[in-house]
Design a protein around this motif. Structure first.
Motif, PDB file in Angstrom:
ATOM      1  N   GLU A 113       0.827  -1.209   0.000  1.00  0.00           N
ATOM      2  CA  GLU A 113       0.000   0.000   0.000  1.00  0.00           C
ATOM      3  C   GLU A 113       0.861   1.259   0.000  1.00  0.00           C
ATOM      4  O   GLU A 113       0.528   2.240  -0.627  1.00  0.00           O
ATOM      5  N   ASP A 114       1.989   1.222   0.713  1.00  0.00           N
ATOM      6  CA  ASP A 114       2.880   2.371   0.829  1.00  0.00           C
ATOM      7  C   ASP A 114       4.253   1.954   0.308  1.00  0.00           C
ATOM      8  O   ASP A 114       5.025   1.302   1.015  1.00  0.00           O
ATOM      9  N   MET A 115       4.552   2.297  -0.935  1.00  0.00           N
ATOM     10  CA  MET A 115       5.775   1.834  -1.590  1.00  0.00           C
ATOM     11  C   MET A 115       7.027   2.283  -0.854  1.00  0.00           C
ATOM     12  O   MET A 115       7.952   1.497  -0.653  1.00  0.00           O
ATOM     13  N   GLU A 116       7.092   3.544  -0.459  1.00  0.00           N
ATOM     14  CA  GLU A 116       8.300   4.031   0.230  1.00  0.00           C
ATOM     15  C   GLU A 116       8.533   3.267   1.530  1.00  0.00           C
ATOM     16  O   GLU A 116       9.658   2.865   1.831  1.00  0.00           O
ATOM     17  N   ARG A 117       7.486   3.063   2.317  1.00  0.00           N
ATOM     18  CA  ARG A 117       7.593   2.310   3.573  1.00  0.00           C
ATOM     19  C   ARG A 117       8.057   0.885   3.290  1.00  0.00           C
ATOM     20  O   ARG A 117       8.934   0.357   3.972  1.00  0.00           O
ATOM     21  N   ALA A 118       7.489   0.256   2.266  1.00  0.00           N
ATOM     22  CA  ALA A 118       7.840  -1.122   1.933  1.00  0.00           C
ATOM     23  C   ALA A 118       9.285  -1.228   1.458  1.00  0.00           C
ATOM     24  O   ALA A 118      10.000  -2.157   1.833  1.00  0.00           O
ATOM     25  N   ILE A 119       9.730  -0.278   0.644  1.00  0.00           N
ATOM     26  CA  ILE A 119      11.127  -0.293   0.184  1.00  0.00           C
ATOM     27  C   ILE A 119      12.069  -0.204   1.374  1.00  0.00           C
ATOM     28  O   ILE A 119      13.027  -0.976   1.480  1.00  0.00           O
ATOM     29  N   VAL A 120      11.819   0.717   2.278  1.00  0.00           N
ATOM     30  CA  VAL A 120      12.667   0.857   3.473  1.00  0.00           C
ATOM     31  C   VAL A 120      12.690  -0.446   4.257  1.00  0.00           C
ATOM     32  O   VAL A 120      13.749  -0.930   4.663  1.00  0.00           O
ATOM     33  N   GLU A 137      14.655  -3.262   2.273  1.00  0.00           N
ATOM     34  CA  GLU A 137      16.087  -2.959   2.207  1.00  0.00           C
ATOM     35  C   GLU A 137      16.752  -3.131   3.565  1.00  0.00           C
ATOM     36  O   GLU A 137      17.873  -3.647   3.643  1.00  0.00           O
ATOM     37  N   ARG A 138      16.088  -2.732   4.639  1.00  0.00           N
ATOM     38  CA  ARG A 138      16.665  -2.889   5.990  1.00  0.00           C
ATOM     39  C   ARG A 138      16.746  -4.349   6.405  1.00  0.00           C
ATOM     40  O   ARG A 138      17.783  -4.815   6.867  1.00  0.00           O
ATOM     41  N   VAL A 139      15.641  -5.069   6.272  1.00  0.00           N
ATOM     42  CA  VAL A 139      15.587  -6.442   6.764  1.00  0.00           C
ATOM     43  C   VAL A 139      16.488  -7.367   5.955  1.00  0.00           C
ATOM     44  O   VAL A 139      17.221  -8.182   6.509  1.00  0.00           O
ATOM     45  N   PHE A 140      16.462  -7.245   4.627  1.00  0.00           N
ATOM     46  CA  PHE A 140      17.207  -8.175   3.785  1.00  0.00           C
ATOM     47  C   PHE A 140      18.561  -7.642   3.320  1.00  0.00           C
ATOM     48  O   PHE A 140      19.288  -8.341   2.609  1.00  0.00           O
ATOM     49  N   ALA A 141      18.917  -6.413   3.732  1.00  0.00           N
ATOM     50  CA  ALA A 141      20.215  -5.814   3.376  1.00  0.00           C
ATOM     51  C   ALA A 141      20.442  -5.878   1.857  1.00  0.00           C
ATOM     52  O   ALA A 141      21.471  -6.344   1.378  1.00  0.00           O
ATOM     53  N   ILE A 142      19.428  -5.414   1.102  1.00  0.00           N
ATOM     54  CA  ILE A 142      19.486  -5.383  -0.353  1.00  0.00           C
ATOM     55  C   ILE A 142      19.084  -3.995  -0.828  1.00  0.00           C
ATOM     56  O   ILE A 142      18.592  -3.183  -0.044  1.00  0.00           O
ATOM     57  N   SER A 143      19.286  -3.740  -2.107  1.00  0.00           N
ATOM     58  CA  SER A 143      18.815  -2.501  -2.723  1.00  0.00           C
ATOM     59  C   SER A 143      17.759  -2.849  -3.755  1.00  0.00           C
ATOM     60  O   SER A 143      17.966  -3.733  -4.597  1.00  0.00           O
ATOM     61  N   LEU A 144      16.630  -2.179  -3.679  1.00  0.00           N
ATOM     62  CA  LEU A 144      15.561  -2.357  -4.651  1.00  0.00           C
ATOM     63  C   LEU A 144      15.604  -1.208  -5.646  1.00  0.00           C
ATOM     64  O   LEU A 144      15.970  -0.087  -5.287  1.00  0.00           O
ATOM     65  N   LYS A 145      15.225  -1.477  -6.887  1.00  0.00           N
ATOM     66  CA  LYS A 145      15.175  -0.438  -7.913  1.00  0.00           C
ATOM     67  C   LYS A 145      13.726  -0.022  -8.109  1.00  0.00           C
ATOM     68  O   LYS A 145      12.889  -0.834  -8.489  1.00  0.00           O
ATOM     69  N   HIS A 146      13.440   1.253  -7.869  1.00  0.00           N
ATOM     70  CA  HIS A 146      12.083   1.795  -7.929  1.00  0.00           C
ATOM     71  C   HIS A 146      11.781   2.211  -9.367  1.00  0.00           C
ATOM     72  O   HIS A 146      12.549   2.950  -9.980  1.00  0.00           O
ATOM     73  N   PHE A 157      13.350  -6.468  -6.957  1.00  0.00           N
ATOM     74  CA  PHE A 157      14.384  -7.134  -6.176  1.00  0.00           C
ATOM     75  C   PHE A 157      15.604  -7.358  -7.071  1.00  0.00           C
ATOM     76  O   PHE A 157      15.465  -7.492  -8.293  1.00  0.00           O
ATOM     77  N   PRO A 158      16.791  -7.430  -6.474  1.00  0.00           N
ATOM     78  CA  PRO A 158      17.989  -7.688  -7.278  1.00  0.00           C
ATOM     79  C   PRO A 158      17.956  -9.108  -7.850  1.00  0.00           C
ATOM     80  O   PRO A 158      17.332 -10.000  -7.282  1.00  0.00           O
ATOM     81  N   ALA A 159      18.631  -9.283  -8.968  1.00  0.00           N
ATOM     82  CA  ALA A 159      18.724 -10.600  -9.606  1.00  0.00           C
ATOM     83  C   ALA A 159      20.070 -10.717 -10.292  1.00  0.00           C
ATOM     84  O   ALA A 159      20.631  -9.722 -10.747  1.00  0.00           O
ATOM     85  N   LYS A 212       6.107 -10.919   9.220  1.00  0.00           N
ATOM     86  CA  LYS A 212       5.093 -10.030   8.654  1.00  0.00           C
ATOM     87  C   LYS A 212       5.841  -8.834   8.090  1.00  0.00           C
ATOM     88  O   LYS A 212       6.686  -8.246   8.773  1.00  0.00           O
ATOM     89  N   ASP A 213       5.563  -8.459   6.854  1.00  0.00           N
ATOM     90  CA  ASP A 213       6.243  -7.295   6.289  1.00  0.00           C
ATOM     91  C   ASP A 213       5.534  -6.011   6.713  1.00  0.00           C
ATOM     92  O   ASP A 213       4.537  -6.042   7.446  1.00  0.00           O
ATOM     93  N   SER A 214       6.025  -4.888   6.253  1.00  0.00           N
ATOM     94  CA  SER A 214       5.487  -3.577   6.639  1.00  0.00           C
ATOM     95  C   SER A 214       4.060  -3.372   6.163  1.00  0.00           C
ATOM     96  O   SER A 214       3.355  -2.498   6.659  1.00  0.00           O
TER      97      SER A 214
END
Length: 120
Positions: free
Chosen positions: A12-19, A22-31, A42-44, A108-110
């Motif tokens: 529902e909230d893309m910015e919240r979900a990206i944060v 990225e924090r939990v899985f120590a990855i970078s997502l491309k918006h 997600f990275p691949a 449970k995710d954000s």
């Protein structure tokens, strides 16, 4: 060959979900904005024929839910991921040994989705 090629995790909230991811899985997502659909990929590994990747996705018809299809995200170190997850959210199923198949947990995710975590 891996039968899964792509997954979409509704948010529902893309910015919240990206944060969160990225924090939990120590990855970078491309918006991305894909023809009016808000996505964060997600990275691949490039040219990886046997893996799967996916996206966070927001828009009409995408409703987060703790029921329904579950996505498991592969991690190298389950303990590190769960330590970060506990700072952000609820751990729904703790680290569970599944013998020669490794360990898994559920969080449970954000956005309220149930997400599986797996490590060999």
């Amino acid at each position: 060959m891996n039968p899964v090629t792509w997954f979409e995790i509704p948010v529902e909230d893309m910015e919240r979900a990206i944060v969160f991811y990225e924090r939990v899985f120590a990855i970078s997502l491309k918006h991305y904005d894909m023809n009016g659909t808000d996505m964060a990929w997600f990275p691949a590994e490039k040219d990886e024929a046997y893996g799967a990747t996916g996206t966070l996705i927001a828009g009409d018809g995408y409703t987060p839910s703790a029921a329904g299809v579950m996505v498991y995200i592969n991690v190298e170190n389950m303990d590190d991921v769960l330590e970060r997850a506990e700072k952000e959210t609820d751990v729904l199923v703790p680290k569970t040994d599944i013998g020669g198949n490794g360990v898994f947990a559920h969080i449970k995710d954000s956005e309220g989705n149930r997400i599986g975590i797996h490590s060999h």
